[in-house]
Design an enzyme around this catalytic site. Structure first.
Site, PDB file in Angstrom:
ATOM      1  N   LYS A 100      88.268  83.354  40.218  1.00 28.13           N
ATOM      2  CA  LYS A 100      87.452  82.673  39.197  1.00 28.13           C
ATOM      3  C   LYS A 100      87.302  81.189  39.527  1.00 28.13           C
ATOM      4  CE  LYS A 100      88.989  82.287  34.720  1.00 28.13           C
ATOM      5  NZ  LYS A 100      88.801  80.940  34.162  1.00 28.13           N
ATOM      6  N   ARG A 118      83.576  76.799  41.700  1.00 29.15           N
ATOM      7  CA  ARG A 118      83.364  75.713  42.673  1.00 29.15           C
ATOM      8  C   ARG A 118      82.287  76.084  43.683  1.00 29.15           C
ATOM      9  NH1 ARG A 118      88.125  75.455  40.334  1.00 29.15           N
ATOM     10  NH2 ARG A 118      89.388  73.552  40.327  1.00 29.15           N
ATOM     11  N   GLY A 174      86.598  76.415  29.956  1.00 27.19           N
ATOM     12  CA  GLY A 174      87.026  75.030  30.134  1.00 27.19           C
ATOM     13  C   GLY A 174      86.695  74.527  31.527  1.00 27.19           C
ATOM     14  N   ASP A 177      98.560  79.711  35.062  1.00 21.55           N
ATOM     15  CA  ASP A 177      97.826  80.807  34.411  1.00 21.55           C
ATOM     16  C   ASP A 177      98.620  82.116  34.415  1.00 21.55           C
ATOM     17  OD1 ASP A 177      95.733  79.117  33.875  1.00 21.55           O
ATOM     18  OD2 ASP A 177      94.537  79.739  35.602  1.00 21.55           O
TER      19      ASP A 177
END
Ligand code: S3P
Length: 424
Positions: free
Chosen positions: A19, A24, A88, A310
C-alpha cells in the site's frame, strides 16, 4: 455442537502490492515528465483515493485491476475538493507537492480522517512558504492549501513518521536547494529508495535524509512488491494453526517494514525470509512460516517500533496465542491511527477472553484461550484483519463488526486465507 476443524495453511502465495509503495508510485508517476506503467498496485480503497485525487489534479490514470498506466499532465489548480477518503497517507503525502503548486487546493476525508492530526505536516510546510489553514488552525481537515514558491528547510521531527518525512521530501522536490528531515527512529524509507532509484539527488545519513531540488522524475515501469503488512496476517495465521507451512513470494522485505518478522522470531516463530530481487531500490523475496509455539516478549524501542507500527494489531493477536505476557512500550502513535488502536485492541481482546490492558504508551497482552465474542473493528482495517486471524482457528467464535473496513488495504484477505487452507 459440531465444531468446524480448521485446516492447516500450506502452499505458496503472493499477496497484493504494498500500500505505501503504491501511493508513492502513483504520486511519482503523476509528477514525472513522461508516462509510467505500474503493475501489482494495491487494490484497496486507500490507493484508489490517491488515484482519484491525482485524476482531479489532471493526471490520466487508466486502471485495470492491479495494473495502471499513468500519463502525467502539469498539475492544475483543482476545481473540485480532493477527497482522501480514509487514507492518511493520501492526505499527508499529497500536501507536499500541493504546497509547491500555484493555486488553492482543498483536502478532506471521511469522519475518521477528519479526526487525525495534520499539524505535524502543516507546520513544516508553512515554514517552507505554503499558506495552509484548516479546522483548529490547521490541525484538522478539511485543509486549504495555497501553494507557491517553496524555500528548503531542515526539520527535526519529534515523532518518527514516514508520512510527514515523505510530504517534506515531496515538497523538497519543488524547492530550490536542500531540504532535510531527521527523525528519532527509522520510519519506512520507500520515498527515499524510490526517488534515489529514479535519479534524485537524495542522501541518507543515519536518521537524516536530504533531497536536492528542484527535481522531476522521468516515467518508469515497476511491479510493486507484495505488502509485508498484509502478509503478516496470513503468516501469523500459519504460525498459530497446527500443521501449517506457508510461503509468500514476491514480498517486500524492506528492513524498515519487517520489524514484526523479527519480533515473531524472538517469540519463537519458525519464520524465515530471503531476498531474491530488488525493485526500484526495494528488496523483494520469499518468507516462510511454520506452525510454532510462541512465547510472550517485551516489544519496544525507538529503533524497532516505527518498523512495525502497522503490525502491532496482528502482533497483539500472536501475543494472545503465546505462553506468558507480551508488553508493547512506546506505542502512543497507535492512538492516532485509523482508530485508537490501543483501546480497540485491548477492548477487542477482552471481548474474546484475553487479558489485555492499554495505557497512553503501552499495551499488555496476556496469552490465553480465545473464547466466543464480538469485536468492534471501529471501521479500522488493521483491527478487523487482526481479529479475523484470532478467529481463524474457530471462526464461529469471533464475530467482527464493520468487517467491510478490510476493503481499505486488503480486500483479498478471505480469498487468500481460503487458498492457503486448500494448499494451493
Ligand atoms: C505510512 C506511514 C505510517 C503508517 C501508514 C502508512 C506511509 O504512518 O502507519 O499506515 O505509507 O508512509 P506514520 O508515518 O504516521 O507513522
Amino acid at each position: 455442537m459440531r465444531r468446524k476443524v480448521r485446516r492447516a495453511l500450506t502452499g505458496v502465495l503472493r499477496v497484493p502490492g504494498d500500500k505505501s509503495i503504491s501511493h508513492r508510485a502513483l504520486l511519482l508517476a503523476a509528477l514525472a515528465s513522461s508516462p509510467s506503467r505500474i503493475e501489482n498496485l494495491n487494490t484497496g480503497a486507500d490507493v484508489a483515493s490517491t488515484a482519484s485525487c491525482l485524476r482531479t489534479l489532471g493526471t490520466q490514470i487508466e486502471r485495470s485491476g492491479a495494473s495502471a498506466s499513468v500519463t502525467p499532465r502539469p498539475w492544475g489548480e483543482p476545481s473540485e475538493i480532493l477527497d482522501c477518503g480514509n487514507s492518511g497517507t493520501t492526505m499527508r503525502l499529497l500536501m507536499g507537492p500541493l504546497a509547491g503548486l500555484q493555486g488553492l487546493s482543498i483536502l478532506t476525508g471521511d469522519e475518521t480522517l477528519k479526526r487525525r492530526p495534520m499539524l505535524r505536516v502543516v507546520a513544516p510546510l508553512r515554514e517552507m512558504g505554503a499558506v495552509i489553514d484548516g479546522r483548529r488552525f490547521g490541525e484538522l481537515a478539511p485543509l486549504a492549501i495555497r501553494g507557491g514558491e517553496l524555500t528548503p528547510v531542515s526539520k527535526e521531527l519529534p515523532v518518527a513518521s514516514a508520512q510527514v518525512k515523505s510530504a517534506l521530501l515531496l515538497a523538497g522536490m519543488h524547492a530550490r536547494g536542500t531540504t532535510s528531515v531527521s527523525e528519532p527512529g527509522p520510519s519506512r524509507d520507500h520515498t527515499e529508495r524510490m526517488t534515489a532509484a529514479l535519479g534524485a539527488s537524495i542522501r541518507t545519513s543515519g536518521l537524516e535524509v536530504a533531497i536536492h531540488g528542484p527535481w522531476q522524475p522521468e516515467g518508469f515501469e515497476m511491479e510493486v512488491p507484495g505488502d509485508p503488512s498484509s502478509a503478516a496476517y496470513l503468516l501469523v495465521a500459519a504460525l498459530i494453526t497446527p500443521g501449517s507451512e506457508l510461503s509468500i513470494e514476491g514480498l517486500g522485505l524492506n528492513p524498515t517494514r519487517i520489524g514484526a518478522f523479527e519480533v515473531l522470531v524472538s517469540m519463537g516463530a519458525q519464520l524465515h525470509w530471503e531476498q531474491t530481487a530488488t525493485v526500484l531500490g526495494e528488496p523483494v523475496g520469499v518468507v516462510t512460516a511454520s506452525h510454532s509455539d510462541l512465547v510472550g516478549v517485551e516489544v519496544g524501542g525507538v529503533d524497532l517500533i516505527p518498523r512495525l507500527i502497522d503490525e502491532i494489531p496482528i502482533l497483539a493477536i500472536a501475543a494472545a496465542f503465546a505462553r506468558g505476557t507480551t508488553t508493547f512500550t512506546g506505542v502512543g502513535e497507535l492512538k492516532v491511527k485509523e482508530s485508537d488502536r490501543l483501546e480497540a485492541l485491548a477492548a477487542g481482546l477482552r471481548c474474546v477472553g484475553i487479558g489485555a490492558h492499554a495505557s497512553d504508551e503501552t499495551l499488555t497482552v496476556v496469552g490465553g484461550s480465545i473464547t466466543p465474542g464480538e469485536v468492534d473493528s471501529l471501521g479500522d482495517h488493521r483491527i478487523a484483519l487482526a481479529f479475523a486471524v484470532a478467529g481463524s482457528l474457530a471462526p464461529d467464535r469471533v464475530r467482527i463488526q464493520r468487517w467491510s473496513a478490510v476493503e481499505t488495504s486488503f480486500p483479498e484477505f478471505t480469498a487468500l486465507l481460503d487458498q492457503a487452507r486448500a494448499g494451493r
